[in-house]
Motif scaffolding. Sequence first.
Motif, PDB file in Angstrom:
ATOM      1  N   LEU A  48       0.865  -1.176   0.041  1.00 14.45           N
ATOM      2  CA  LEU A  48      -0.040   0.050   0.073  1.00 14.45           C
ATOM      3  C   LEU A  48       1.089   1.293  -0.084  1.00 14.45           C
ATOM      4  CD1 LEU A  48      -2.775  -1.167   2.332  1.00 14.45           C
ATOM      5  CD2 LEU A  48      -2.783  -0.893  -0.010  1.00 14.45           C
ATOM      6  N   GLY A  49       1.984   1.203   0.752  1.00  9.86           N
ATOM      7  CA  GLY A  49       2.803   2.142   0.568  1.00  9.86           C
ATOM      8  C   GLY A  49       3.432   2.693  -0.692  1.00  9.86           C
ATOM      9  N   PHE A  63       3.639   3.969   5.651  1.00 13.43           N
ATOM     10  CA  PHE A  63       2.678   2.745   5.610  1.00 13.43           C
ATOM     11  C   PHE A  63       2.691   1.980   7.168  1.00 13.43           C
ATOM     12  CE2 PHE A  63       6.315  -0.004   5.156  1.00 13.43           C
ATOM     13  CZ  PHE A  63       7.318   0.589   4.527  1.00 13.43           C
ATOM     14  N   GLY A  64       1.889   1.261   7.240  1.00 10.56           N
ATOM     15  CA  GLY A  64       1.925   0.415   8.425  1.00 10.56           C
ATOM     16  C   GLY A  64       0.456  -0.106   8.735  1.00 10.56           C
ATOM     17  N   THR A  76       0.814   2.020  13.770  1.00  9.82           N
ATOM     18  CA  THR A  76       2.050   1.357  14.010  1.00  9.82           C
ATOM     19  C   THR A  76       2.825   1.376  12.498  1.00  9.82           C
ATOM     20  OG1 THR A  76       1.297  -0.025  15.448  1.00  9.82           O
ATOM     21  CG2 THR A  76       3.405  -0.527  14.667  1.00  9.82           C
ATOM     22  N   CYS A  77       4.135   2.128  12.359  1.00 11.29           N
ATOM     23  CA  CYS A  77       4.396   2.330  10.849  1.00 11.29           C
ATOM     24  C   CYS A  77       5.905   1.615  10.704  1.00 11.29           C
ATOM     25  CB  CYS A  77       4.707   3.950  10.723  1.00 11.29           C
ATOM     26  SG  CYS A  77       3.049   4.916  10.859  1.00 11.29           S
ATOM     27  N   GLY A  78       5.867   1.349   9.486  1.00 12.70           N
ATOM     28  CA  GLY A  78       7.085   0.809   8.939  1.00 12.70           C
ATOM     29  C   GLY A  78       7.921   1.826   8.554  1.00 12.70           C
ATOM     30  N   ARG A  79       7.245   2.982   7.837  1.00  8.78           N
ATOM     31  CA  ARG A  79       7.840   4.387   7.529  1.00  8.78           C
ATOM     32  C   ARG A  79       6.949   5.392   7.855  1.00  8.78           C
ATOM     33  NH1 ARG A  79      10.070   4.374   1.585  1.00  8.78           N
ATOM     34  NH2 ARG A  79      11.262   2.643   2.329  1.00  8.78           N
ATOM     35  N   THR A  80       7.358   6.504   8.207  1.00  5.64           N
ATOM     36  CA  THR A  80       6.600   7.792   8.697  1.00  5.64           C
ATOM     37  C   THR A  80       6.996   8.660   7.821  1.00  5.64           C
ATOM     38  OG1 THR A  80       7.972   8.654  10.139  1.00  5.64           O
ATOM     39  CG2 THR A  80       6.444   6.900  11.125  1.00  5.64           C
ATOM     40  N   LEU A 104       3.338   5.260  15.884  1.00  7.48           N
ATOM     41  CA  LEU A 104       4.223   4.523  16.696  1.00  7.48           C
ATOM     42  C   LEU A 104       5.342   3.928  15.812  1.00  7.48           C
ATOM     43  CD1 LEU A 104       1.568   2.593  18.637  1.00  7.48           C
ATOM     44  CD2 LEU A 104       2.788   4.614  19.489  1.00  7.48           C
ATOM     45  N   ASP A 105       6.457   3.386  16.180  1.00 10.20           N
ATOM     46  CA  ASP A 105       7.275   2.985  15.310  1.00 10.20           C
ATOM     47  C   ASP A 105       7.132   1.458  15.577  1.00 10.20           C
ATOM     48  OD1 ASP A 105       8.525   1.971  17.624  1.00 10.20           O
ATOM     49  OD2 ASP A 105      10.204   3.290  17.684  1.00 10.20           O
TER      50      ASP A 105
END
Length: 450
Positions: A48-49, A63-64, A76-80, A104-105
């Motif tokens: 989706l990112g 994305f997350g 909760t994100c893999g990338r912000t 959140l990371d």
Amino acid sequence: MADLKVEGAELKQLVKLGKKRSLSFGFCPGPKADHTLLIDRRKSPEMLGKLARQEGSSPKVAFGTFEVKGRTMEMTCGRTVPQMAKVLKKYLKTQKITINVVVLDAEGNTVDSDVEDLAPDPSMEDDADTAAIQDDADDEVEAPAPAAADDQAAEAADDDAKDGTLDAASLAARLKALKPAVTEAAPDVAAKLGKVMAAAVAQIKAATLEQADATVTALENAVARLGEGAKSAEPATPADDEADFKALAVRAQALKGAIEGIAAPAKDKLMAALTDAVKQIRERNHDTAATILGKIETAVGKLTAATPAASADDGKATPADVAPFVQSRDAWIETRKNLRQEMTDLKSAIDTATANVDGFEDVPKKSGILLDHIDDIDSGLETTLDQIVKTPDEAKREELKAGARKIIETYRGVLDTDFFKAVDNNGFIKTNIRGSALDSLQKVSAALSA
């Protein structure tokens, strides 16, 4: 991908569904609140990112997954992206969704938030539409569970990654998620995609994460199109984003330096073509620019390979005191020629391996960037060696030797970059680009020290 973008009432229902289950999202902020938010119950956050970046109007993407707890959306994100909580909260408000946002990371640590006391909002309570969405989700056929991580991908995930927005673990996880779809593809397609997956694993292990990200992204696009049906899918369009713009600009700049060393009238013709390419880049005509640059690169390569070495003795016997420099210069010229040929062969192998694979249509126009790395190893050393051969003054010759040593150190620095450390483990063809270059430079160094 446009059907994944959600707004208005549909977005509100999906946010409310976040009270019952975790949902994947991709978010690409745009200028003047022209944001792209994608939410899907089955697609991975990474997918989706990538889709959000393609659909959106900027290269920034987050994305997350998210869940809604009370009046707060926890993401909760893999990338912000910068100021994500504030930007997203404001955007959701324009969609008639008043909710706090906490970012959140991957470890659950709060990295950003925009939280305040909110008045009760009856429209955010569960209703029949939300229950229907949940029922549909429960009835969906689950995608096959990803197979156990490939041993090499698992090793790659454990390797230390360089600082930045990319990390080896997330790239390996994306590869792992793609493995079932690749395995279930038609045999000929699966074989080609498998080879590309192996190349991605090698890139992750070598910590060339930008290359790995590009390879995994291409795989994700290919798998997405396999799932949609290649025949019914809309033709892929070139990604008109900042990353493409910068990549083309770098190629153009490298070519400008290479053309400077070519004699007229070929130089004038190439400069005219390069000016046209630069114009196309500025106008965001990326396909046209890439085609022009590719033709210029081919022409420069042929002219560089065809240029004879300068004669230091004008037909006379080479003096013994300069013979080592003549030999090392000629050997280095041959090495540079071979380096370009090997890199050209690698480009051809990549283009062949990805030919006729859906989602990889733009690989040939982008793989030309491989040759840009060879341009970093320019003609400076051979020019300096030629000057050493032609200079009788001993003091001047020593000064030139010192200059040649500095050039060699610069080239070694280039060869010690992540790209060159990984290139000979490319997963497509056998090459010895880095090894042969270092060996030849060592021989030149020995001649300079004699």
